[in-house]
Design a protein around this motif. Sequence first.
Motif, PDB file in Angstrom:
ATOM      1  N   ARG A  38       0.632  -1.168  -0.042  1.00 45.15           N
ATOM      2  CA  ARG A  38       0.001  -0.072   0.101  1.00 45.15           C
ATOM      3  C   ARG A  38       0.870   1.157   0.020  1.00 45.15           C
ATOM      4  N   PHE A  39       1.875   1.186   0.283  1.00 46.02           N
ATOM      5  CA  PHE A  39       2.906   2.266   0.419  1.00 46.02           C
ATOM      6  C   PHE A  39       3.499   2.460  -1.015  1.00 46.02           C
ATOM      7  N   ARG A  40       3.665   1.569  -1.754  1.00 49.85           N
ATOM      8  CA  ARG A  40       4.270   1.698  -3.292  1.00 49.85           C
ATOM      9  C   ARG A  40       5.719   2.058  -3.068  1.00 49.85           C
ATOM     10  N   ILE A  41       6.481   1.234  -2.480  1.00 54.57           N
ATOM     11  CA  ILE A  41       7.840   1.220  -2.452  1.00 54.57           C
ATOM     12  C   ILE A  41       8.437   0.545  -3.789  1.00 54.57           C
ATOM     13  N   TRP A  42       8.365   1.246  -4.675  1.00 55.50           N
ATOM     14  CA  TRP A  42       8.661   0.815  -6.117  1.00 55.50           C
ATOM     15  C   TRP A  42      10.478   0.612  -6.299  1.00 55.50           C
ATOM     16  N   ASN A  67      -1.994  -0.200 -12.029  1.00 57.81           N
ATOM     17  CA  ASN A  67      -1.071  -0.987 -11.571  1.00 57.81           C
ATOM     18  C   ASN A  67      -0.441  -1.639 -12.686  1.00 57.81           C
ATOM     19  N   ARG A  68      -0.524  -0.990 -13.888  1.00 59.49           N
ATOM     20  CA  ARG A  68       0.070  -1.487 -15.129  1.00 59.49           C
ATOM     21  C   ARG A  68       1.772  -1.643 -14.782  1.00 59.49           C
ATOM     22  N   SER A  69       2.226  -0.734 -13.962  1.00 54.73           N
ATOM     23  CA  SER A  69       3.666  -0.584 -14.216  1.00 54.73           C
ATOM     24  C   SER A  69       4.339  -1.721 -13.239  1.00 54.73           C
ATOM     25  N   LEU A  70       3.377  -2.342 -12.618  1.00 53.96           N
ATOM     26  CA  LEU A  70       3.818  -3.528 -11.505  1.00 53.96           C
ATOM     27  C   LEU A  70       4.237  -4.793 -12.501  1.00 53.96           C
ATOM     28  N   VAL A  71       3.753  -4.748 -13.694  1.00 56.20           N
ATOM     29  CA  VAL A  71       4.287  -5.992 -14.630  1.00 56.20           C
ATOM     30  C   VAL A  71       4.750  -5.345 -15.839  1.00 56.20           C
ATOM     31  N   GLU A  72       5.403  -4.278 -15.847  1.00 51.71           N
ATOM     32  CA  GLU A  72       5.999  -3.533 -16.994  1.00 51.71           C
ATOM     33  C   GLU A  72       7.341  -3.821 -17.213  1.00 51.71           C
ATOM     34  N   GLY A  73       7.832  -3.917 -18.297  1.00 53.64           N
ATOM     35  CA  GLY A  73       9.244  -4.026 -18.509  1.00 53.64           C
ATOM     36  C   GLY A  73       9.766  -4.410 -19.842  1.00 53.64           C
ATOM     37  N   GLU A  84      18.345 -10.128 -21.138  1.00 50.48           N
ATOM     38  CA  GLU A  84      18.412  -9.167 -20.459  1.00 50.48           C
ATOM     39  C   GLU A  84      16.837  -8.859 -20.012  1.00 50.48           C
ATOM     40  N   ALA A  85      16.508  -8.769 -18.891  1.00 52.90           N
ATOM     41  CA  ALA A  85      15.271  -8.405 -18.393  1.00 52.90           C
ATOM     42  C   ALA A  85      15.444  -7.174 -17.628  1.00 52.90           C
ATOM     43  N   ASN A  86      14.467  -6.032 -17.927  1.00 53.14           N
ATOM     44  CA  ASN A  86      14.336  -4.834 -17.240  1.00 53.14           C
ATOM     45  C   ASN A  86      13.042  -4.742 -16.970  1.00 53.14           C
ATOM     46  N   ARG A  87      12.805  -4.746 -15.432  1.00 52.99           N
ATOM     47  CA  ARG A  87      11.468  -4.297 -14.930  1.00 52.99           C
ATOM     48  C   ARG A  87      11.472  -3.105 -14.207  1.00 52.99           C
ATOM     49  N   THR A  88      10.439  -2.168 -14.200  1.00 52.44           N
ATOM     50  CA  THR A  88      10.432  -1.124 -13.601  1.00 52.44           C
ATOM     51  C   THR A  88       9.409  -1.112 -12.560  1.00 52.44           C
ATOM     52  N   LEU A  89       9.617  -0.200 -11.572  1.00 53.90           N
ATOM     53  CA  LEU A  89       8.567   0.168 -10.418  1.00 53.90           C
ATOM     54  C   LEU A  89       7.828  -1.417  -9.799  1.00 53.90           C
ATOM     55  N   LEU A  90       8.842  -2.345  -9.756  1.00 49.55           N
ATOM     56  CA  LEU A  90       8.264  -3.652  -9.124  1.00 49.55           C
ATOM     57  C   LEU A  90       7.807  -3.334  -7.503  1.00 49.55           C
ATOM     58  N   LEU A  91       7.056  -4.086  -7.040  1.00 48.52           N
ATOM     59  CA  LEU A  91       6.803  -4.043  -5.562  1.00 48.52           C
ATOM     60  C   LEU A  91       8.031  -4.636  -4.822  1.00 48.52           C
TER      61      LEU A  91
END
Length: 295
Positions: free
Chosen positions: A126-130, A219-225, A244-251
């Motif tokens: 809930r605090f969105r620590i990305w 929540n799109r960014s949680l599974v975006e990369g 190479e995998a680049n994931r952004t704004l993961l939980l």
Amino acid sequence: MLRLIYRQRRRLIFTSFFTTLALMMITIRWFWLPGAVEGPHWIELIALFLTALIVFVCTFAVAALVVLLVPGWRTMCELLALIFFANTSLSLLFPSILELPYVGAFIPIGVCFGILALVYGEVLDRFRIWVDHRTRRSFISPKSAGDLWLELVPGAAPLETHWDSLLCALEPDPDDSDSYEARYALGASVFEHQTMTILEKDAPHHAKYHHVGDVNPKNRSLVEGTFEIWITPLDKGGCKVTLEANRTLLLLRIALLMWFDDSIGDQTDHLRARHLDRRDWSISGRWRRKVGQFS
């Protein structure tokens, strides 16, 4: 087997470090008496260091056995180490708290549930620590560049030839020739929907695509990369494959799990085992076999 232990090195070192630290804190507090041994002071320090080293190695071995024998419980290694360290620190720094009637008995239990909730629970969601997570790993495959291209790049060949058995549907987007609607099986009739868009393509050597989950826009960014593939033919035969995998704004909990598992490295081990027809010890392979039993 050794590759799995290597991929889990971060988890094993983390577990061994905090377990050793907690045990040595107890040893120094209750059992170590400076000057009790005759001779130079450095002998005591060396003995203390060797004791810590032995504890570290033994803990590493036990944690490695857990990972090998019950990989589904591997996250308990770092969790138990943190719980042990936290409760040990609390008992040494604030011993009077644990002696309080009724309350003292429940404090270690509260610490246990608190760490479980904070590390891999949903409390911090809930605090969105990305957290961003980017990693690159390589392996050598005996296959040709053309075969690897068909296996690794989504949409380059029929779905049955794709390396990831979790990908159960891939439909071209009628409005964009470079985009696909993908569906991944997660087991128990649960699916993850994604939109894939090819960003770069140089067959059969390089490809890069963007993926984003078909979920609530918030929540799109949680599974975006992005996922990038390099295929380099070798003079001696075969190819070097780099992923190479680049994931952004993961939980935070998901980023931690991926970091401890060395997720992309684990996937390269899965592919390497398949290409060399060897036993697959990887977490990725184990999960895909498990899901495949119910698909």
